[in-house]
Scaffold this motif. Structure first.
Motif, mmCIF file in Angstrom:
data_model
loop_
_atom_site.group_PDB
_atom_site.id
_atom_site.type_symbol
_atom_site.label_atom_id
_atom_site.label_comp_id
_atom_site.label_asym_id
_atom_site.label_seq_id
_atom_site.Cartn_x
_atom_site.Cartn_y
_atom_site.Cartn_z
ATOM 1 N N ARG A 175 0.846 -1.187 0.000
ATOM 2 C CA ARG A 175 0.000 0.000 0.000
ATOM 3 C C ARG A 175 0.882 1.238 0.000
ATOM 4 N NH1 ARG A 175 -3.044 -3.685 2.973
ATOM 5 N NH2 ARG A 175 -5.296 -3.640 2.601
ATOM 6 N N VAL A 176 0.419 2.269 -0.674
ATOM 7 C CA VAL A 176 1.123 3.547 -0.691
ATOM 8 C C VAL A 176 0.161 4.611 -0.163
ATOM 9 C CG1 VAL A 176 2.263 5.303 -2.103
ATOM 10 C CG2 VAL A 176 2.567 2.876 -2.630
ATOM 11 N N LYS A 177 0.606 5.338 0.854
ATOM 12 C CA LYS A 177 -0.244 6.363 1.457
ATOM 13 C C LYS A 177 -0.495 7.498 0.478
ATOM 14 C CE LYS A 177 1.609 5.499 6.105
ATOM 15 N NZ LYS A 177 2.373 6.091 7.229
ATOM 16 N N LYS A 178 -1.742 7.957 0.450
ATOM 17 C CA LYS A 178 -2.079 9.130 -0.355
ATOM 18 C C LYS A 178 -1.746 10.377 0.462
ATOM 19 C CE LYS A 178 -5.903 6.910 -2.825
ATOM 20 N NZ LYS A 178 -7.375 6.944 -3.093
ATOM 21 N N GLY A 179 -0.781 11.148 -0.002
ATOM 22 C CA GLY A 179 -0.368 12.333 0.731
ATOM 23 C C GLY A 179 -1.070 13.576 0.256
ATOM 24 N N LYS A 180 -0.682 14.691 0.845
ATOM 25 C CA LYS A 180 -1.257 15.975 0.448
ATOM 26 C C LYS A 180 -0.698 16.456 -0.885
ATOM 27 C CE LYS A 180 -2.075 17.386 5.230
ATOM 28 N NZ LYS A 180 -1.789 18.376 6.305
ATOM 29 N N CYS A 181 0.410 15.861 -1.315
ATOM 30 C CA CYS A 181 1.030 16.235 -2.584
ATOM 31 C C CYS A 181 0.902 15.073 -3.567
ATOM 32 C CB CYS A 181 2.491 16.610 -2.387
ATOM 33 S SG CYS A 181 3.292 17.092 -3.917
ATOM 34 N N PRO A 182 0.030 15.174 -4.578
ATOM 35 C CA PRO A 182 -0.153 14.085 -5.546
ATOM 36 C C PRO A 182 1.112 13.745 -6.319
ATOM 37 C CG PRO A 182 -1.945 15.698 -5.703
ATOM 38 C CD PRO A 182 -0.890 16.298 -4.821
ATOM 39 N N GLU A 183 1.995 14.733 -6.518
ATOM 40 C CA GLU A 183 3.222 14.466 -7.279
ATOM 41 C C GLU A 183 4.114 13.473 -6.543
ATOM 42 O OE1 GLU A 183 3.534 15.492 -10.267
ATOM 43 O OE2 GLU A 183 1.695 16.651 -10.167
ATOM 44 N N ASP A 184 4.232 13.616 -5.223
ATOM 45 C CA ASP A 184 5.012 12.657 -4.445
ATOM 46 C C ASP A 184 4.420 11.262 -4.568
ATOM 47 O OD1 ASP A 184 6.859 14.451 -3.602
ATOM 48 O OD2 ASP A 184 6.089 14.687 -1.573
ATOM 49 N N GLU A 185 3.108 11.177 -4.489
ATOM 50 C CA GLU A 185 2.419 9.890 -4.588
ATOM 51 C C GLU A 185 2.710 9.216 -5.926
ATOM 52 O OE1 GLU A 185 -2.165 8.685 -5.309
ATOM 53 O OE2 GLU A 185 -1.810 10.186 -3.761
ATOM 54 N N SER A 204 8.610 -15.616 -10.137
ATOM 55 C CA SER A 204 8.111 -15.290 -11.470
ATOM 56 C C SER A 204 6.670 -14.819 -11.339
ATOM 57 C CB SER A 204 8.187 -16.510 -12.399
ATOM 58 O OG SER A 204 7.393 -17.574 -11.895
ATOM 59 N N ALA A 205 6.151 -14.196 -12.385
ATOM 60 C CA ALA A 205 4.785 -13.664 -12.348
ATOM 61 C C ALA A 205 3.773 -14.803 -12.344
ATOM 62 C CB ALA A 205 4.553 -12.743 -13.536
ATOM 63 N N ASP A 206 2.737 -14.660 -11.535
ATOM 64 C CA ASP A 206 1.649 -15.640 -11.495
ATOM 65 C C ASP A 206 0.327 -14.965 -11.842
ATOM 66 O OD1 ASP A 206 0.695 -18.306 -10.995
ATOM 67 O OD2 ASP A 206 -0.183 -17.573 -9.126
ATOM 68 N N GLY A 207 0.427 -13.866 -12.574
ATOM 69 C CA GLY A 207 -0.761 -13.101 -12.938
ATOM 70 C C GLY A 207 -0.409 -11.632 -13.040
ATOM 71 N N PRO A 208 -1.331 -10.811 -13.535
ATOM 72 C CA PRO A 208 -1.055 -9.384 -13.700
ATOM 73 C C PRO A 208 -1.055 -8.630 -12.374
ATOM 74 C CG PRO A 208 -3.324 -9.853 -14.303
ATOM 75 C CD PRO A 208 -2.679 -11.176 -14.025
ATOM 76 N N ILE A 209 -0.325 -7.535 -12.319
ATOM 77 C CA ILE A 209 -0.337 -6.639 -11.161
ATOM 78 C C ILE A 209 -1.679 -5.922 -11.121
ATOM 79 C CG2 ILE A 209 0.706 -4.584 -10.136
ATOM 80 C CD1 ILE A 209 3.359 -5.435 -11.344
ATOM 81 N N ARG A 210 -2.270 -5.839 -9.941
ATOM 82 C CA ARG A 210 -3.548 -5.130 -9.768
ATOM 83 C C ARG A 210 -3.340 -3.915 -8.861
ATOM 84 N NH1 ARG A 210 -5.202 -10.518 -9.989
ATOM 85 N NH2 ARG A 210 -4.906 -10.816 -7.759
ATOM 86 N N ILE A 211 -3.810 -2.769 -9.324
ATOM 87 C CA ILE A 211 -3.730 -1.533 -8.555
ATOM 88 C C ILE A 211 -5.154 -1.085 -8.249
ATOM 89 C CG2 ILE A 211 -2.902 0.850 -8.529
ATOM 90 C CD1 ILE A 211 -0.805 0.025 -10.594
ATOM 91 N N ASP A 212 -5.483 -1.062 -6.964
ATOM 92 C CA ASP A 212 -6.866 -0.785 -6.522
ATOM 93 C C ASP A 212 -7.854 -1.708 -7.228
ATOM 94 O OD1 ASP A 212 -6.198 1.123 -4.657
ATOM 95 O OD2 ASP A 212 -6.397 2.797 -6.039
ATOM 96 N N GLY A 213 -7.433 -2.968 -7.403
ATOM 97 C CA GLY A 213 -8.303 -3.976 -7.998
ATOM 98 C C GLY A 213 -8.347 -3.985 -9.510
ATOM 99 N N LYS A 214 -7.645 -3.066 -10.176
ATOM 100 C CA LYS A 214 -7.680 -2.964 -11.639
ATOM 101 C C LYS A 214 -6.362 -3.432 -12.235
ATOM 102 C CE LYS A 214 -10.880 0.972 -11.486
ATOM 103 N NZ LYS A 214 -11.093 2.384 -11.861
ATOM 104 N N GLU A 215 -6.441 -4.118 -13.372
ATOM 105 C CA GLU A 215 -5.256 -4.632 -14.052
ATOM 106 C C GLU A 215 -4.799 -3.668 -15.150
ATOM 107 O OE1 GLU A 215 -6.286 -8.449 -15.557
ATOM 108 O OE2 GLU A 215 -6.788 -9.295 -13.589
ATOM 109 N N GLY A 216 -3.517 -3.767 -15.515
ATOM 110 C CA GLY A 216 -2.985 -3.040 -16.658
ATOM 111 C C GLY A 216 -2.718 -1.566 -16.432
#
Length: 441
Positions: free
Chosen positions: A366-376, A409-421
């Motif tokens: 997990r990556v914290k959402k900060g006050k600065c979107p650019e850092d995120e 090795s990969a066992d499937g696609p990376i998911r970010i907030d539940g979404k692939e690609g």
């Protein structure tokens, strides 16, 4: 007068899905023993729960919220002002059936050698521990008159959502997978003028046995917005893994792979150490190719993974969970050291080791959402670059990596907030923001 109109009492049952260490400050058995009461039973102090909850709703002690506030006299207020907490929090007590363990920790250099005086161990409660605690929300006349009653319930509902999402954790090593728990049920009783005499037995645990579970009702009313970006990386273990437990029992091998309830695990600290080193390498290579970083690469690493520097400190903005290796095969082998000069066995170098091979796991970060979107953006971007290396077998985790251990090795696609690609888009955004004024302060 500001009398009490209602006491809403909640009986919250929880289950820990990761190990827990809430330290007592004692070091009788380990360098960091678990907190216990006078009967020797472990518990989590209500102040620890309150601190985690207050930090999550991002309210300072001088700002009004359901946790209370205190504002000393100053330029804007003539006299001291404040309000006691409307939320009373009990200690968290465990229900029994606990499994204790000891985790060894050591800081490593970039060359993967132990740093001097950096070895320590801690006592933990292994994952699966169940417990309960009470929350009491007090509504006063002023709260109802100003509309604060509904607002306080909304804040409490958002806290429950934060717990369920794994964004609120307790104890030490929270950013490395410890202290995560989920609410299994919430019982609710309201005490007002017509039934105030029943409050005398409100904290009798037996009275909550058949209480209706209102967890869903609380979660549905929160209007919750996640405060972290979730990343999930499915992995296949290509060979063996070697993250050792040194507290071997009689009759057991000299070294065994780290387990939790007998299931092999890769701790968040091992993943974090490997990923941190790889991100440092990536940033150095980007700088060497002419890319302008938003900050010095050492500062970027400190912001992403946290630091402690005398009186200054920053918690990690990257949280990495402990991962169970499922369907792995146990393998016990005898090994020995061989002299490079004589090609002969070294004296006293024979040992037995139990490891695990094959198996699948899911790295959750997990990556914290900060006050600065650019850092995120650049934190997520460089993290994904390292995770890609992990998936492609270019980054090894744990010990004995020179003989092929710790590769995936990969066992499937990376998911970010539940979404692939989405990883290529985040990586492109990170590269785009690699300029002097791209990152925030």
């Amino acid at each position: 007068m500001n009398g009490i109109l209602k006491r809403k009492l909640l009986y919250v049952k929880v289950r820990f899905i990761s190990p827990l260490n809430v330290s007592s400050g004692e070091n009788e058995w380990t360098d960091s023993d678990v907190l216990r009461d006078y009967e020797g039973n472990p518990f989590v102090a209500g102040s620890s729960l309150a601190g985690a909850m207050r930090a999550y709703i991002e309210k300072k002690k001088t700002e009004s919220c359901l946790m209370g506030f205190s504002k000393p006299a100053g330029r804007q207020n003539i006299s001291d002002s404040g309000k006691m907490s409307s939320l009373f929090i009990s200690d968290l007590n465990f229900d029994g059936g606990l499994v204790y363990g000891v985790r060894d920790n050591v800081a490593l250099s970039d060359a993967k050698t132990a740093l001097s005086q950096s070895k320590f161990d801690m006592e933990i409660l292994e994952a699966g521990a169940k417990g309960h605690f009470y929350l009491e929300l007090v509504t006063r006349e002023e709260d109802r008159a100003t509309g604060r009653e509904e607002e306080m319930e909304q804040e409490l509902a958002r806290i429950f959502q934060g717990i369920q999402a794994g964004e609120i954790r307790i104890g030490s090593k929270k950013t490395r997978g410890f202290g995560q728990f989920k609410i299994e049920s919430i019982g609710e009783k309201n005490y007002m003028k017509d039934n105030y005499l029943e409050y005398a037995d409100a904290y009798d645990e037996a009275r909550w046995e058949n209480c209706e579970n209102v967890l869903k009702e609380w979660l549905d009313q929160s209007g919750w917005i996640p405060k972290m970006v979730q990343i999930e990386v499915p992995l296949q273990l290509k060979g063996g893994i070697s993250i050792r437990q040194y507290a071997a029992r009689k009759g057991e091998p000299d070294f065994t792979q780290l387990t939790d309830h007998g299931i092999p695990v890769v701790p968040g600290t091992s993943f974090a150490g490997a990923i941190r080193h790889r991100i440092k390498t990536i940033l150095q290579e980007l700088k060497n190719t002419g890319a302008t970083l938003p900050k010095e690469y050492s500062e970027i690493i400190d912001i992403a993974f946290g630091y402690v520097d005398k009186k200054r400190a920053c918690s990690s903005n990257i949280i990495i969970n402990e991962s169970e290796i499922k369907n792995a095969k146990q393998l016990t082998m005898m090994r020995t050291g061989v002299s490079r000069l004589e090609s002969a066995v070294k004296d006293g170098a024979l040992y037995k080791e139990k490891t695990y091979v094959d198996g699948k796991l899911s790295l959750k970060a997990r990556v914290k959402k900060g006050k600065c979107p650019e850092d995120e953006k650049w934190i997520i971007g460089v993290l994904l670059l390292a995770l890609k290396d992990l998936q492609n077998g270019f980054l090894a985790v744990g010990g004995q990596t020179a003989i092929g251990r710790g590769l995936f090795s990969a066992d499937g696609p990376i998911r970010i907030d539940g979404k692939e690609g989405l990883e290529d888009t985040y990586i492109a955004e990170a590269i785009k923001n690699m300029r002097m004024n791209g990152g925030g302060k």
